[in-house]
Design a protein around this motif. Structure first.
Motif, PDB file in Angstrom:
ATOM      1  N   ASN A 433       0.874  -1.165   0.000  1.00 25.63           N
ATOM      2  CA  ASN A 433       0.000   0.000   0.000  1.00 25.63           C
ATOM      3  C   ASN A 433       0.912   1.216   0.000  1.00 25.63           C
ATOM      4  OD1 ASN A 433      -2.153  -1.689   0.238  1.00 25.63           O
ATOM      5  ND2 ASN A 433      -2.354  -1.427   2.450  1.00 25.63           N
ATOM      6  N   ILE A 434       0.514   2.245  -0.703  1.00 26.26           N
ATOM      7  CA  ILE A 434       1.392   3.404  -0.688  1.00 26.26           C
ATOM      8  C   ILE A 434       0.667   4.648  -0.204  1.00 26.26           C
ATOM      9  CG2 ILE A 434       3.007   2.583  -2.411  1.00 26.26           C
ATOM     10  CD1 ILE A 434       1.675   4.127  -4.514  1.00 26.26           C
ATOM     11  N   GLU A 435       1.441   5.483   0.404  1.00 30.30           N
ATOM     12  CA  GLU A 435       0.893   6.767   0.791  1.00 30.30           C
ATOM     13  C   GLU A 435       1.516   7.813  -0.115  1.00 30.30           C
ATOM     14  OE1 GLU A 435       1.461   9.198   4.708  1.00 30.30           O
ATOM     15  OE2 GLU A 435      -0.522   8.296   4.572  1.00 30.30           O
ATOM     16  N   PHE A 436       0.649   8.522  -0.777  1.00 30.53           N
ATOM     17  CA  PHE A 436       1.112   9.481  -1.764  1.00 30.53           C
ATOM     18  C   PHE A 436       1.262  10.837  -1.096  1.00 30.53           C
ATOM     19  CE2 PHE A 436       0.950  12.029  -5.553  1.00 30.53           C
ATOM     20  CZ  PHE A 436       1.573  11.225  -6.486  1.00 30.53           C
ATOM     21  N   ASP A 437       2.487  11.332  -1.104  1.00 35.37           N
ATOM     22  CA  ASP A 437       2.787  12.552  -0.385  1.00 35.37           C
ATOM     23  C   ASP A 437       3.368  13.569  -1.382  1.00 35.37           C
ATOM     24  OD1 ASP A 437       4.035  14.537   1.046  1.00 35.37           O
ATOM     25  OD2 ASP A 437       4.830  13.202   2.589  1.00 35.37           O
ATOM     26  N   TRP A 438       2.631  14.630  -1.595  1.00 37.87           N
ATOM     27  CA  TRP A 438       3.043  15.605  -2.621  1.00 37.87           C
ATOM     28  C   TRP A 438       4.441  16.143  -2.396  1.00 37.87           C
ATOM     29  CZ3 TRP A 438       0.634  15.626  -6.955  1.00 37.87           C
ATOM     30  CH2 TRP A 438      -0.690  15.237  -7.002  1.00 37.87           C
ATOM     31  N   GLU A 439       4.773  16.408  -1.131  1.00 41.32           N
ATOM     32  CA  GLU A 439       6.103  16.960  -0.842  1.00 41.32           C
ATOM     33  C   GLU A 439       7.158  16.000  -1.385  1.00 41.32           C
ATOM     34  OE1 GLU A 439       6.586  19.793   0.867  1.00 41.32           O
ATOM     35  OE2 GLU A 439       4.466  20.133   1.317  1.00 41.32           O
ATOM     36  N   LYS A 440       6.897  14.734  -1.138  1.00 40.32           N
ATOM     37  CA  LYS A 440       7.908  13.734  -1.507  1.00 40.32           C
ATOM     38  C   LYS A 440       8.006  13.520  -3.006  1.00 40.32           C
ATOM     39  CE  LYS A 440       8.522  10.708   2.456  1.00 40.32           C
ATOM     40  NZ  LYS A 440       7.767   9.603   3.053  1.00 40.32           N
ATOM     41  N   VAL A 441       6.873  13.360  -3.663  1.00 37.45           N
ATOM     42  CA  VAL A 441       6.965  12.985  -5.079  1.00 37.45           C
ATOM     43  C   VAL A 441       7.482  14.110  -5.961  1.00 37.45           C
ATOM     44  CG1 VAL A 441       5.190  11.203  -4.919  1.00 37.45           C
ATOM     45  CG2 VAL A 441       4.557  13.506  -5.650  1.00 37.45           C
ATOM     46  N   LEU A 442       7.454  15.321  -5.439  1.00 32.23           N
ATOM     47  CA  LEU A 442       7.968  16.425  -6.251  1.00 32.23           C
ATOM     48  C   LEU A 442       9.315  16.963  -5.742  1.00 32.23           C
ATOM     49  CD1 LEU A 442       4.609  18.206  -6.995  1.00 32.23           C
ATOM     50  CD2 LEU A 442       6.251  17.521  -8.734  1.00 32.23           C
ATOM     51  N   ASP A 443       9.930  16.206  -4.860  1.00 30.90           N
ATOM     52  CA  ASP A 443      11.220  16.636  -4.314  1.00 30.90           C
ATOM     53  C   ASP A 443      12.334  16.393  -5.351  1.00 30.90           C
ATOM     54  OD1 ASP A 443      13.583  16.945  -3.015  1.00 30.90           O
ATOM     55  OD2 ASP A 443      13.101  15.643  -1.324  1.00 30.90           O
ATOM     56  N   PHE A 444      12.971  17.481  -5.779  1.00 27.07           N
ATOM     57  CA  PHE A 444      13.961  17.362  -6.853  1.00 27.07           C
ATOM     58  C   PHE A 444      15.216  16.596  -6.445  1.00 27.07           C
ATOM     59  CE2 PHE A 444      12.961  20.357 -10.525  1.00 27.07           C
ATOM     60  CZ  PHE A 444      11.594  20.239 -10.313  1.00 27.07           C
ATOM     61  N   SER A 445      15.399  16.413  -5.139  1.00 27.00           N
ATOM     62  CA  SER A 445      16.601  15.664  -4.754  1.00 27.00           C
ATOM     63  C   SER A 445      16.231  14.342  -4.067  1.00 27.00           C
ATOM     64  CB  SER A 445      17.485  16.513  -3.844  1.00 27.00           C
ATOM     65  OG  SER A 445      16.712  16.993  -2.770  1.00 27.00           O
ATOM     66  N   GLY A 446      14.975  13.999  -4.081  1.00 27.04           N
ATOM     67  CA  GLY A 446      14.557  12.738  -3.455  1.00 27.04           C
ATOM     68  C   GLY A 446      14.570  11.591  -4.453  1.00 27.04           C
ATOM     69  N   GLU A 447      13.907  10.516  -4.095  1.00 25.53           N
ATOM     70  CA  GLU A 447      13.857   9.370  -5.006  1.00 25.53           C
ATOM     71  C   GLU A 447      12.662   9.547  -5.924  1.00 25.53           C
ATOM     72  OE1 GLU A 447      13.918   5.927  -2.484  1.00 25.53           O
ATOM     73  OE2 GLU A 447      16.013   6.258  -1.988  1.00 25.53           O
ATOM     74  N   THR A 448      12.797  10.492  -6.820  1.00 25.06           N
ATOM     75  CA  THR A 448      11.645  10.901  -7.627  1.00 25.06           C
ATOM     76  C   THR A 448      11.976  10.973  -9.112  1.00 25.06           C
ATOM     77  OG1 THR A 448      12.345  13.198  -7.436  1.00 25.06           O
ATOM     78  CG2 THR A 448      10.818  12.390  -5.763  1.00 25.06           C
TER      79      THR A 448
END
Ligand code: ARG
Length: 569
Positions: A433-448
């Motif tokens: 199951n995933i939790e969709f977190d806007w901060e995370k999915v649009l983080d330019f230095s994250g796993e995105t």
């Protein structure tokens, strides 16, 4: 890298009583690259050679001492393993030449040899919103569709629309009573859902509405002209809305064969089931007993003669086999339908279809949107279109802030926004199951996706600054790439073909997604530690070829996840 593997296979096979192919099957990748690049485990030989594996490893290495091949440069015993080390220069040259020569094709193979693979995905239900569950099916299904194509299969995208069932009786009643033409034309999907909800509310007070709906559905089944007209319009208008969402995502289906497509085949399916003698009548209903297989029995026809979701799936499976003679048939549908597919496949097996084993349910977990920045009109339900638009909007704001002078901001915002939604889903193991977190999915230095896209754009910018002249193949300058960061990146680039295969075989686009993060990381490490443009001419040339190969790998990989890699952002 295949050539290196094959070479090691040959070398070992010459020394022991195994065929090269057998050796290939045994080879492993050591957990720590400092131990070597490929390990041959000696356990299997222990019996026939009557020696302990470490001794065998030692003796083999002695036989090979002083030798080297085109790609391997030494073979060293480590416990029960004989570990082969690759010659970094030869290897780098080979990998980079492959990427260079194959370009957009790098990573693709012809494993499938044109065999058909229908992929049933997305498949929303008319009158119900295109909700979050369908987002996952759409994104994962499309990635698998692209990945199978890249392996030389002929993927066939099928949208098994929920376009039949009692809800159409309800919609007809609701529309005839309270419907407004204009609203239907303007926002058919939302509006039909509203009517559906309204119908249920009113039917609670006035149960006669349910009878009316039933009788309209009966009319529809009997081909009544008025009923069919309504159904056609509802379906057609909804389809147009879906198609515009798919268009935004760059998705095209080969077939919109919804449930209604199988209506004429249902009698035949019931006949087949009865001929095979696997069904029994029970109070007028037709049942297949699956208790012996520890599954709940299934009903294929109700007392009143109506057929069910699974009856249509049975027809669809047979139809797909007859039409496509598939190598595999995929169903990308949420885990909550696992039982349904177990039952479906079991019935196919009981019918004696040996191809039942080629049908695969590809399940996935739930997705939840973290509260906060995403509010929805529809209350609890989040619609795909809103999610996509929202994501593009947020990407636009970030780009505006980071790079206000960018020429084609809109293009970049679309690529980043849509990429964020897709990658936010695809980078997770699908069964979770995933939790969709806007901060995370649009983080330019994250796993995105943005991180990968940004690395890609950065490379494009370096290449632009260097000017085109440098981009010419030169064996010699590639041999200058010997730094850790360089070798590490090249080794990552070499993995694309096998990562694509693993993604397909395990039906997990996440394998490819995670791999692309690794490549982008390796690139960023190189970028921070090894100057490119300011290096001396030959080294600069070598490094430019390396980052250009990296760009190619990132672009090819993202493309298979349905994500665009802009050149500027
Ligand atoms: N329309 C169905 C749903 O939304 C999914 C259909 C999946 N495909 C299939 N062949 N059953 O639940």
């Amino acid at each position: 890298m295949q050539k290196f593997k094959e070479e090691v296979g040959q070398v070992v096979a010459q020394l022991v009583s195994l065929e090269p192919a057998e050796v290939l099957n045994l080879l492993e990748v050591p957990p720590d690259p400092t131990y070597g690049d490929l390990a041959f485990p000696c356990f299997t030989l222990a019996k026939s050679m009557k020696k302990p594996p470490p001794l065998i490893a030692k003796e083999l290495s002695e036989k090979l001492s002083g030798q080297k091949g085109q790609f391997w440069e030494k073979a060293i015993p480590v416990g029960p393993y004989l570990n082969f080390h690759i010659d970094p220069k030869a290897y780098s040259r080979e990998v980079m030449r492959q990427v260079w020569e194959q370009g957009n094709e790098y990573g693709k193979t012809n494993l499938g040899q044109g065999a058909n693979v229908p992929v049933d995905y997305s498949s929303p239900n008319i009158a119900k919103p295109f909700g979050v569950g369908h987002i996952r099916s759409t994104v994962i299904g499309h990635a698998l569709y692209l990945i199978y194509n890249a392996l030389g299969y002929n993927s066939i995208g099928i949208n098994h629309l929920g376009d039949w069932g009692t809800q159409f009786g309800k919609l007809i009643v609701a529309f005839k009573r309270w419907g407004e033409e204009q609203l239907l034309e303007d926002k058919p999907v939302d509006y039909l859902y509203q009517l559906y909800v309204e119908f249920h509310r009113k039917a609670e007070e006035d149960p006669s509405l349910d009878d009316e709906a039933r009788s309209w559905f009966k009319k529809l089944e009997n081909g009544d002209e008025e009923a069919v007209d309504y159904w056609n319009r509802f379906r057609q208008l909804s389809l147009e809305t879906y198609e515009s969402i798919y268009g935004l995502l760059g998705i095209e289906f080969e077939y919109y064969h919804g449930e209604s497509h199988y209506n004429q085949m249902l009698d035949r399916v019931i006949d087949i089931v009865q001929e095979k003698g696997i069904a029994k009548e029970s109070e007028g209903a037709l049942m297949v007993d699956l208790e012996p297989y520890n599954l709940p029995s299934v009903m294929l026809r109700k007392q009143d003669g109506a057929t069910l979701y699974i009856t249509r799936d049975l027809a669809a499976a047979i139809y797909r086999h007859e039409t496509f003679a598939f190598a595999r048939s995929l169903y990308v549908v949420g885990a909550e339908q696992t039982l349904h597919f177990q039952q479906l496949f079991k019935v196919l097996e009981l019918l004696g279809f040996e191809w039942a084993s080629k049908c695969v349910h590809v399940p996935f977990g739930m997705i939840r949107f973290k509260e906060g920045r995403m509010s929805t009109r529809a209350g609890k339900i989040i619609l795909l279109e809103e999610v996509l638009q929202r994501s593009i909007e947020m990407a636009r704001a970030i780009i505006e802030e980071k790079n206000p002078d960018l020429e084609d901001k809109e293009n970049a915002a679309q690529a980043v926004g849509l990429g964020a939604v897709r990658f936010g889903d695809l980078s997770n193991d699908r069964v979770k199951n995933i939790e969709f977190d806007w901060e995370k999915v649009l983080d330019f230095s994250g796993e995105t996706a943005a991180y990968i896209q940004y690395s890609h754009a950065r490379i494009c910018s370096i290449l632009r600054k260097a000017g085109g002249d440098f981009l010419q193949w030169d064996d010699r300058v590639v041999s200058l790439l010997v730094e850790d960061e360089e070798i590490c990146l090249i080794k990552s680039l070499a993995l694309l073909p096998e990562k694509i295969i693993t993604s397909a075989e395990s039906y997990r686009p996440s394998v490819l997604a995670r791999y692309l993060i690794d490549v982008a990381r390796d690139f960023n490490r190189l970028y921070h530690n090894c100057p490119v443009l300011s290096s001396e001419a030959e080294l600069k040339h070598g490094r430019l070829l390396l980052i250009s190969a990296t760009r190619q790998v990132l672009a090819n990989g993202l493309a298979l996840l349905g994500i665009i890699a802009p050149e500027k952002m």
